[in-house]
Design an enzyme around this catalytic site. Structure first.
Site, PDB file in Angstrom:
ATOM      1  N   SER A   9      36.322  64.974  32.647  1.00 13.35           N
ATOM      2  CA  SER A   9      36.073  65.793  31.927  1.00 13.35           C
ATOM      3  C   SER A   9      36.821  65.637  30.511  1.00 13.35           C
ATOM      4  O   SER A   9      36.656  64.718  29.812  1.00 13.35           O
ATOM      5  CB  SER A   9      36.269  66.929  32.860  1.00 13.35           C
ATOM      6  OG  SER A   9      35.878  68.207  32.091  1.00 13.35           O
ATOM      7  N   ASP A  60      25.236  66.787  36.154  1.00 16.58           N
ATOM      8  CA  ASP A  60      26.108  67.392  35.612  1.00 16.58           C
ATOM      9  C   ASP A  60      25.639  67.807  34.205  1.00 16.58           C
ATOM     10  O   ASP A  60      24.772  67.148  33.572  1.00 16.58           O
ATOM     11  CB  ASP A  60      27.617  66.712  35.300  1.00 16.58           C
ATOM     12  CG  ASP A  60      28.475  67.566  34.383  1.00 16.58           C
ATOM     13  OD1 ASP A  60      28.620  68.678  34.465  1.00 16.58           O
ATOM     14  OD2 ASP A  60      29.055  66.830  33.601  1.00 16.58           O
ATOM     15  N   HIS A  94      29.580  67.132  37.959  1.00 19.72           N
ATOM     16  CA  HIS A  94      30.600  66.816  37.301  1.00 19.72           C
ATOM     17  C   HIS A  94      31.926  66.181  38.248  1.00 19.72           C
ATOM     18  O   HIS A  94      32.458  65.085  37.752  1.00 19.72           O
ATOM     19  CB  HIS A  94      31.139  68.283  36.640  1.00 19.72           C
ATOM     20  CG  HIS A  94      31.998  67.987  35.672  1.00 19.72           C
ATOM     21  ND1 HIS A  94      31.830  67.636  34.191  1.00 19.72           N
ATOM     22  CD2 HIS A  94      33.439  68.240  35.695  1.00 19.72           C
ATOM     23  CE1 HIS A  94      32.794  67.527  33.445  1.00 19.72           C
ATOM     24  NE2 HIS A  94      33.748  68.109  34.058  1.00 19.72           N
TER      25      HIS A  94
END
Length: 505
Positions: free
Chosen positions: A217, A425, A482
């Site tokens: 991320s 994601d 994610h």
């Protein structure tokens, strides 16, 4: 370069006065788990987090290590007995004389035939402002919390299978870390470099362990920044060594054995990645989340967004970069208000805490006094994600800066680079990650762009597809959001073990 219009400029700068409100809004707060109904009070101006006096006890540390070459740093270490793993564990703090205290938790490789030569992974979660202990207990560590967080159970697909793994709570004031704030990925990278120097110095038994820097991320910022600090300082050290001009203290240091970096569903090149939000919302391999008109509105907003990001890339300061973050993240409002999970287009957002109920179990476990005592925590509250840190990075302009530019020098130096992305994601989707990987300016650009995507099989089943040219790889992970190791534990372990062993996908 001129900004799109004075109206856009006025709107963006006005947002600076709304630190808490803007950071907590669904459109802005796209990586950290806090929801708008429960923001921290005065998050952007809250005081520095300090140690809890009753927990500060020098007797709890088994070792306190330092180096003359790093006079402003020390490493405090103990051996916790948690997670029911038979392998060695260490936990503790990196301290600086500027009142910065970074918590770490280390696990030795469980199943490597040569443990002392097993590779070393440094893992950093994103946010900005989320604890790597969350990644440890939700994704790739050797245990996961039971429902309610009263205990943990073994997790056999942890990445410590064949590698030593360090989970580092950085930036400051997340997890169990505390002290003076640092809202800059480059500055944070320099502290991580010092931590690794002290770690290798303090544990010479791991001196043969190759170093791999991985993150997820916002780790798309942290990982390149940390690798830059390591690589450039390695070059400087090697040059001084070859000239015979190292001081006696400097000779304690070593060239850190940086072998590869890896970024999972990362934010690395916003200029390219923001273009692909409409694709992921309306035209992905999964069912659409938004209407065509909502995605068309995203597409109409992108040219202005791109001009603002271009200005950030050119000037790289808060005045140029914050307007891009403020405007571009407004594009995501419709998705944030849809009730869908920004981390997985297949499922709704549940629990209000990163959209996954397991986060509450992690918080409960790491806030148990007996667990904190075993880990040696100096603070009495575990903070999974800090609204204050999130706001600090946002308003410093760090969000939209081009950390992608730090990757080509690593590739040219022979350092291996893995970009992987779960294909469900939304927030750091695989379309955008693949697009910037293909567009990256380096000597292998054309051949990487023309390389074939090959099927990646695990136990005879399709796990994804991979593209590789020389030391650069992009992997699309099927049926993962994610947090790839959470959704696909078996396949993610196969991925990391192949990568560490330099085996093709």
């Amino acid at each position: 370069m001129k900004l799109a219009s004075s109206a856009v400029w006025s709107f963006a700068v006005a947002g600076l006065a709304l630190a808490t409100g803007v950071a907590a809004s669904p459109a802005q707060h796209v990586f950290a788990p806090h929801r708008p109904e429960a923001p921290e009070t005065n998050a952007a101006v809250s005081p520095v987090r300090h140690a809890t006096p009753s927990l500060v006890d020098s007797a709890k540390w088994e070792r306190i290590e330092s180096m003359a070459a790093l006079p402003n740093y020390q490493l405090r270490v103990k051996q916790p007995k948690l997670c029911e793993t038979n392998a060695t564990q260490y936990s503790g703090y990196l301290d600086t004389d500027e009142d910065r205290h970074f918590f770490f938790w280390f696990f030795e490789a469980r199943n490597s035939p040569k443990r002392k030569e097993a590779p070393l992974i440094l893992w950093m979660n994103g946010g900005p402002g989320c604890s790597s202990s969350t990644g440890m207990l939700m994704e790739l560590g050797p245990c996961r919390p039971d429902k309610g967080g009263a205990s943990v159970s073994p997790h056999k697909y942890g990445w410590d299978d064949q590698a030593h793994v360090i989970f580092l709570d950085q930036p400051l004031n997340v997890g169990f870390s505390y002290g003076s704030d640092v809202f800059n990925s480059i500055a944070a990278g320099k502290d991580v470099y010092s931590f690794l120097q002290l770690f290798y110095h303090s544990f010479p038994e791991y001196s043969k362990s190759e170093l791999h820097i991985f993150g997820e991320s916002y780790g798309g910022h942290y990982v390149p920044a940390t690798a830059k600090a390591i690589h450039e300082t390695n070059l400087e050290f090697s040059q001084k060594q070859s000239l015979g001009v190292l001081s006696t203290a400097e000779k304690q240091k070593r060239v850190l054995p940086l072998t590869s970096i890896g970024i999972g569903n990362g934010l690395t090149d916003p200029l390219i990645q923001y273009k692909y939000y409409s694709t992921m919302a309306c035209n992905s391999t999964y069912d659409p989340v938004l209407s065509k008109s909502q995605c068309d509105e995203m597409d109409r907003s992108y040219p202005t967004c791109a001009r603002l990001i271009d200005a950030c890339y050119k000037w790289q300061n808060a005045l140029a970069c914050y307007p891009a973050e403020a405007y571009c993240n407004r594009m995501l409002t419709a998705y944030a208000q849809s009730g869908a999970n920004v981390y997985d287009v297949r499922i709704p957002c549940e629990g209000g805490n990163l959209c996954y109920p397991i986060i509450s179990d992690i918080d409960a476990y790491l806030n148990r006094p007996e667990v904190q005592k075993e880990l040696g925590s100096d603070v009495s509250e575990f903070v999974s994600c800090s609204q204050k840190v999130y706001a600090g990075f946002t308003f410093s302009g760090d969000w939209m800066k081009p950390y992608v530019s730090e990757i080509p020098p690593l590739l040219e130096a022979g350092i291996r680079v893995l970009i992987y992305a779960g294909d469900a994601d939304f927030i750091c989707n695989w379309y955008g990650n693949k697009a910037w990987s293909v567009a990256l300016e380096w000597s292998g650009k054309d051949k990487f762009a023309n390389a074939a995507d090959k099927e990646w099989l695990v136990d005879g089943k399709s796990a994804g597809e991979a593209r590789t040219y020389e030391n650069f790889s992009f992997v699309r992970v099927f049926e993962a959001g994610h947090m790839v190791p959470y959704d696909q534990p078996v396949n993610s372990l196969d991925m990391i073990n192949r990568w560490l062993a330099a085996k093709p996908f």
